[in-house]
Motif scaffolding. Structure first.
Motif, PDB file in Angstrom:
ATOM      1  N   THR A  92       0.841  -1.188   0.000  1.00 14.27           N
ATOM      2  CA  THR A  92       0.000   0.000   0.000  1.00 14.27           C
ATOM      3  C   THR A  92       0.882   1.246   0.000  1.00 14.27           C
ATOM      4  OG1 THR A  92      -1.764  -1.118   1.209  1.00 14.27           O
ATOM      5  CG2 THR A  92      -1.775   1.283   1.251  1.00 14.27           C
ATOM      6  N   ILE A  93       0.603   2.169  -0.923  1.00 10.26           N
ATOM      7  CA  ILE A  93       1.355   3.421  -1.032  1.00 10.26           C
ATOM      8  C   ILE A  93       0.609   4.554  -0.350  1.00 10.26           C
ATOM      9  CG2 ILE A  93       2.283   5.124  -2.665  1.00 10.26           C
ATOM     10  CD1 ILE A  93       2.567   2.779  -4.676  1.00 10.26           C
ATOM     11  N   PHE A  94      -0.704   4.596  -0.523  1.00 11.34           N
ATOM     12  CA  PHE A  94      -1.542   5.641   0.070  1.00 11.34           C
ATOM     13  C   PHE A  94      -2.922   5.059   0.318  1.00 11.34           C
ATOM     14  CE2 PHE A  94      -4.827   8.874  -0.349  1.00 11.34           C
ATOM     15  CZ  PHE A  94      -4.373   9.891   0.475  1.00 11.34           C
ATOM     16  N   LYS A  95      -3.527   5.417   1.466  1.00 15.09           N
ATOM     17  CA  LYS A  95      -4.863   4.913   1.780  1.00 15.09           C
ATOM     18  C   LYS A  95      -5.652   5.965   2.539  1.00 15.09           C
ATOM     19  CE  LYS A  95      -7.277   1.014   3.966  1.00 15.09           C
ATOM     20  NZ  LYS A  95      -8.213   0.803   2.853  1.00 15.09           N
ATOM     21  N   ALA A  96      -6.893   6.179   2.126  1.00 17.58           N
ATOM     22  CA  ALA A  96      -7.813   7.081   2.812  1.00 17.58           C
ATOM     23  C   ALA A  96      -9.203   6.481   2.709  1.00 17.58           C
ATOM     24  CB  ALA A  96      -7.774   8.475   2.201  1.00 17.58           C
ATOM     25  N   ASP A  97      -9.674   5.912   3.811  1.00 13.32           N
ATOM     26  CA  ASP A  97     -10.956   5.219   3.837  1.00 13.32           C
ATOM     27  C   ASP A  97     -10.929   4.077   2.816  1.00 13.32           C
ATOM     28  OD1 ASP A  97     -13.516   4.645   4.701  1.00 13.32           O
ATOM     29  OD2 ASP A  97     -14.472   6.094   3.377  1.00 13.32           O
ATOM     30  N   LYS A  98     -11.854   4.066   1.841  1.00 11.81           N
ATOM     31  CA  LYS A  98     -11.904   2.974   0.859  1.00 11.81           C
ATOM     32  C   LYS A  98     -10.982   3.218  -0.340  1.00 11.81           C
ATOM     33  CE  LYS A  98     -15.072   0.531   2.994  1.00 11.81           C
ATOM     34  NZ  LYS A  98     -14.766  -0.802   3.560  1.00 11.81           N
ATOM     35  N   PHE A  99     -10.451   4.420  -0.448  1.00 10.40           N
ATOM     36  CA  PHE A  99      -9.559   4.743  -1.567  1.00 10.40           C
ATOM     37  C   PHE A  99      -8.135   4.342  -1.216  1.00 10.40           C
ATOM     38  CE2 PHE A  99      -6.421   7.532  -3.484  1.00 10.40           C
ATOM     39  CZ  PHE A  99      -6.759   7.487  -4.826  1.00 10.40           C
ATOM     40  N   GLY A 115       8.461 -11.154 -14.978  1.00  6.46           N
ATOM     41  CA  GLY A 115       7.412 -10.732 -14.080  1.00  6.46           C
ATOM     42  C   GLY A 115       6.857  -9.376 -14.479  1.00  6.46           C
ATOM     43  N   ARG A 116       5.674  -9.088 -14.007  1.00  6.93           N
ATOM     44  CA  ARG A 116       5.009  -7.818 -14.288  1.00  6.93           C
ATOM     45  C   ARG A 116       4.685  -7.118 -12.986  1.00  6.93           C
ATOM     46  NH1 ARG A 116       6.745  -9.616 -19.012  1.00  6.93           N
ATOM     47  NH2 ARG A 116       5.775  -8.549 -20.778  1.00  6.93           N
ATOM     48  N   ASP A 117       4.645  -5.783 -13.033  1.00  6.04           N
ATOM     49  CA  ASP A 117       4.144  -5.057 -11.882  1.00  6.04           C
ATOM     50  C   ASP A 117       3.226  -3.930 -12.328  1.00  6.04           C
ATOM     51  OD1 ASP A 117       5.885  -3.048 -12.747  1.00  6.04           O
ATOM     52  OD2 ASP A 117       6.699  -2.672 -10.757  1.00  6.04           O
ATOM     53  N   PHE A 118       2.458  -3.395 -11.369  1.00  5.59           N
ATOM     54  CA  PHE A 118       1.437  -2.397 -11.664  1.00  5.59           C
ATOM     55  C   PHE A 118       1.340  -1.412 -10.505  1.00  5.59           C
ATOM     56  CE2 PHE A 118       0.333  -6.495 -13.447  1.00  5.59           C
ATOM     57  CZ  PHE A 118      -0.013  -6.220 -14.767  1.00  5.59           C
ATOM     58  N   ILE A 119       1.076  -0.152 -10.837  1.00  3.20           N
ATOM     59  CA  ILE A 119       0.679   0.839  -9.849  1.00  3.20           C
ATOM     60  C   ILE A 119      -0.810   1.084 -10.060  1.00  3.20           C
ATOM     61  CG2 ILE A 119       1.010   3.160  -8.941  1.00  3.20           C
ATOM     62  CD1 ILE A 119       3.440   1.431  -8.527  1.00  3.20           C
ATOM     63  N   PRO A 141       5.552   9.132 -10.446  1.00  2.00           N
ATOM     64  CA  PRO A 141       6.972   9.406 -10.703  1.00  2.00           C
ATOM     65  C   PRO A 141       7.903   8.790  -9.655  1.00  2.00           C
ATOM     66  CG  PRO A 141       5.668  11.395 -10.994  1.00  2.00           C
ATOM     67  CD  PRO A 141       4.748  10.368 -10.391  1.00  2.00           C
ATOM     68  N   ASN A 142       7.430   8.677  -8.420  1.00  2.00           N
ATOM     69  CA  ASN A 142       8.264   8.130  -7.353  1.00  2.00           C
ATOM     70  C   ASN A 142       8.338   6.610  -7.359  1.00  2.00           C
ATOM     71  OD1 ASN A 142       8.773  10.713  -6.423  1.00  2.00           O
ATOM     72  ND2 ASN A 142       7.121  10.674  -4.907  1.00  2.00           N
ATOM     73  N   TYR A 143       7.589   5.985  -8.260  1.00  2.00           N
ATOM     74  CA  TYR A 143       7.598   4.527  -8.359  1.00  2.00           C
ATOM     75  C   TYR A 143       7.825   4.109  -9.814  1.00  2.00           C
ATOM     76  CZ  TYR A 143       6.024   4.141  -3.541  1.00  2.00           C
ATOM     77  OH  TYR A 143       5.946   4.206  -2.166  1.00  2.00           O
ATOM     78  N   PRO A 144       9.049   4.331 -10.318  1.00  2.00           N
ATOM     79  CA  PRO A 144       9.350   3.958 -11.709  1.00  2.00           C
ATOM     80  C   PRO A 144       9.435   2.443 -11.856  1.00  2.00           C
ATOM     81  CG  PRO A 144      11.347   4.619 -10.575  1.00  2.00           C
ATOM     82  CD  PRO A 144      10.214   4.881  -9.609  1.00  2.00           C
ATOM     83  N   PRO A 145       9.429   1.946 -13.090  1.00  2.00           N
ATOM     84  CA  PRO A 145       9.564   0.499 -13.312  1.00  2.00           C
ATOM     85  C   PRO A 145      10.826  -0.061 -12.666  1.00  2.00           C
ATOM     86  CG  PRO A 145       8.900   1.605 -15.326  1.00  2.00           C
ATOM     87  CD  PRO A 145       9.223   2.688 -14.346  1.00  2.00           C
TER      88      PRO A 145
END
Length: 212
Positions: A92-99, A115-119, A141-145
């Motif tokens: 988890t990078i950011f969480k606010a309630d259900k978002f 392997g694959r990754d996703f944001i 931008p802070n989470y490049p491949p």
């Protein structure tokens, strides 16, 4: 000084647009879904995207547990490996309630596919007896491949959780472009496997209940 807009506000419109598209393609009637499997009360359908040839996958079935229990599992992205053997890790990078915004990495496949990754950003929309848990890819931008991992794109992924007597009628749909140079047949084989997630969550809840 201008107040900085929150990540939730930035991506909420994209999620709402994804929700509308999700509602359009979810019904079996009026869309080109083709039945691939019908076992133990759980169905898997696929539908080819006309532009790319990639498959959208749709799994559905009844889970005899409340929506709140299912949502709790879906929101724990660090534990997706408990019901999805293709998933290697989640954060988890950011969480606010259900978002929330999170990173997920999936295993390499067939020994030759990286392997694959996703944001991903996601939110849950509650509309009476229907809850929609919707996700789509974003760029941060802070989470490049990551070196050696291909950054894929989740065009659309989500759940319909419909309140029913004795539990929840569940529909799961996903449409993923893994990017890179991959045979369409290999991509679509993995896509079909994703339709099994509904039944796997039911089995996970059964296991959790038996432990209590």
């Amino acid at each position: 000084m201008l107040q900085q807009e929150s990540p939730q506000a930035i991506y909420q419109q994209k999620l709402e647009e994804t929700l509308q598209r999700f509602k359009q393609i979810a019904p079996l009637e009026g869309n080109n879904w083709k039945l691939q499997s019908n076992k133990n009360g759980y169905q898997i359908h696929t539908m080819a995207d006309q532009q790319s040839g990639l498959l959208l996958t749709r799994g559905q079935g009844f889970i005899p547990y409340e929506r709140e229990e299912i949502i709790t599992i879906l929101e724990k992205v660090e534990s997706r490996m408990d019901y999805d053997e293709l998933c290697e890790s989640g954060k988890t990078i950011f969480k606010a309630d259900k978002f929330q915004i999170f990173h997920q990495q999936f295993k390499s496949m067939f020994y030759i596919i990286s392997g694959r990754d996703f944001i991903i950003c996601s939110n849950t929309f509650e509309e009476g007896d229907f809850w929609y848990a919707i996700g789509t890819s974003i760029e941060l931008p802070n989470y490049p491949p990551i070196k050696g991992i291909v950054r894929g794109e989740i065009k659309l992924a989500g759940w319909i959780l419909e309140k029913k007597e004795g539990g929840t009628q569940c529909t799961f749909i996903t449409f993923v472009d893994p990017k890179g140079s991959l045979p369409i047949k290999a991509i679509n084989l993995v896509a079909t496997v994703q339709g099994e997630v509904v039944e796997k969550i039911k089995k996970l809840l059964d296991k959790q209940k038996n432990k209590k």
